[in-house]
Design a protein around this motif. Structure first.
Motif, PDB file in Angstrom:
ATOM      1  N   THR A  57       0.785  -1.236   0.110  1.00  0.00           N
ATOM      2  CA  THR A  57       0.042   0.235  -0.002  1.00  0.00           C
ATOM      3  C   THR A  57       0.963   1.290   0.072  1.00  0.00           C
ATOM      4  O   THR A  57       1.875   1.343   0.548  1.00  0.00           O
ATOM      5  N   SER A  70      -7.436  -1.373   1.331  1.00  0.00           N
ATOM      6  CA  SER A  70      -7.497  -3.074   1.456  1.00  0.00           C
ATOM      7  C   SER A  70      -8.156  -3.470   0.232  1.00  0.00           C
ATOM      8  O   SER A  70      -8.916  -2.888  -0.427  1.00  0.00           O
ATOM      9  N   ARG A  71      -7.922  -4.815   0.098  1.00  0.00           N
ATOM     10  CA  ARG A  71      -8.671  -5.588  -1.072  1.00  0.00           C
ATOM     11  C   ARG A  71      -9.437  -6.921  -0.696  1.00  0.00           C
ATOM     12  O   ARG A  71      -8.537  -7.482   0.136  1.00  0.00           O
ATOM     13  N   ASN A  73      -9.876 -10.055  -2.808  1.00  0.00           N
ATOM     14  CA  ASN A  73      -9.907 -10.616  -4.254  1.00  0.00           C
ATOM     15  C   ASN A  73     -11.000 -11.589  -4.398  1.00  0.00           C
ATOM     16  O   ASN A  73     -11.433 -11.797  -5.389  1.00  0.00           O
ATOM     17  N   VAL A  78     -12.202  -3.385  -3.688  1.00  0.00           N
ATOM     18  CA  VAL A  78     -11.410  -2.878  -2.922  1.00  0.00           C
ATOM     19  C   VAL A  78     -11.960  -1.766  -2.152  1.00  0.00           C
ATOM     20  O   VAL A  78     -13.054  -1.061  -2.389  1.00  0.00           O
ATOM     21  N   CYS A  95     -12.566   5.113  -7.950  1.00  0.00           N
ATOM     22  CA  CYS A  95     -11.604   3.957  -7.992  1.00  0.00           C
ATOM     23  C   CYS A  95     -11.146   3.792  -9.270  1.00  0.00           C
ATOM     24  O   CYS A  95     -11.780   4.291 -10.467  1.00  0.00           O
TER      25      CYS A  95
END
Length: 115
Positions: A57, A70-71, A73, A78, A95
């Motif tokens: 990050t 944060s993400r 998947n 996100v 985004c």
């Protein structure tokens, strides 16, 4: 191109918190770096935070220690957790991700912080 849809914006008092979400279409989300930008009225769009495909990050100085990117998947999403919000954080938050054909942007979500 990837389709991006932001949500979670709103009106909050200074010192409050919001969590923004950005849902992405496509099957290769996990391999993409993702960014959050913002644009205040009368100002240029600026990069707020980034996260690489490996979870590294980066933040602009004015939001360090207050915002967390944060993400997930598995959910192709996100997030941007924003704490201790200030009036100067007001703007439209976007985004973005880069692909072979160029950048993909979401429609943005408005964040307004009242003093």
């Amino acid at each position: 191109q990837v389709q991006l849809v932001e949500s979670g914006g709103g009106l909050v008092q200074a010192g409050g918190s919001l969590r923004l979400s950005c849902a992405a279409s496509g099957k290769i989300f996990s391999s993409r770096a993702m960014d959050w930008y913002r644009q205040a009225p009368g100002k240029e769009r600026e990069l707020v935070a980034s996260i690489t495909s490996h979870g590294i990050t980066n933040y602009r100085d004015s939001v360090k220690d207050r915002f967390t990117i944060s993400r997930d998947n598995a959910k192709n999403t996100v997030y941007l957790q924003m704490n201790r919000l200030k009036p100067e954080d007001t703007g439209v938050y976007y985004c973005r991700t880069m692909g072979a054909s160029g950048p993909s942007w979401g429609q943005g979500t408005q964040v307004t912080v009242s003093s």
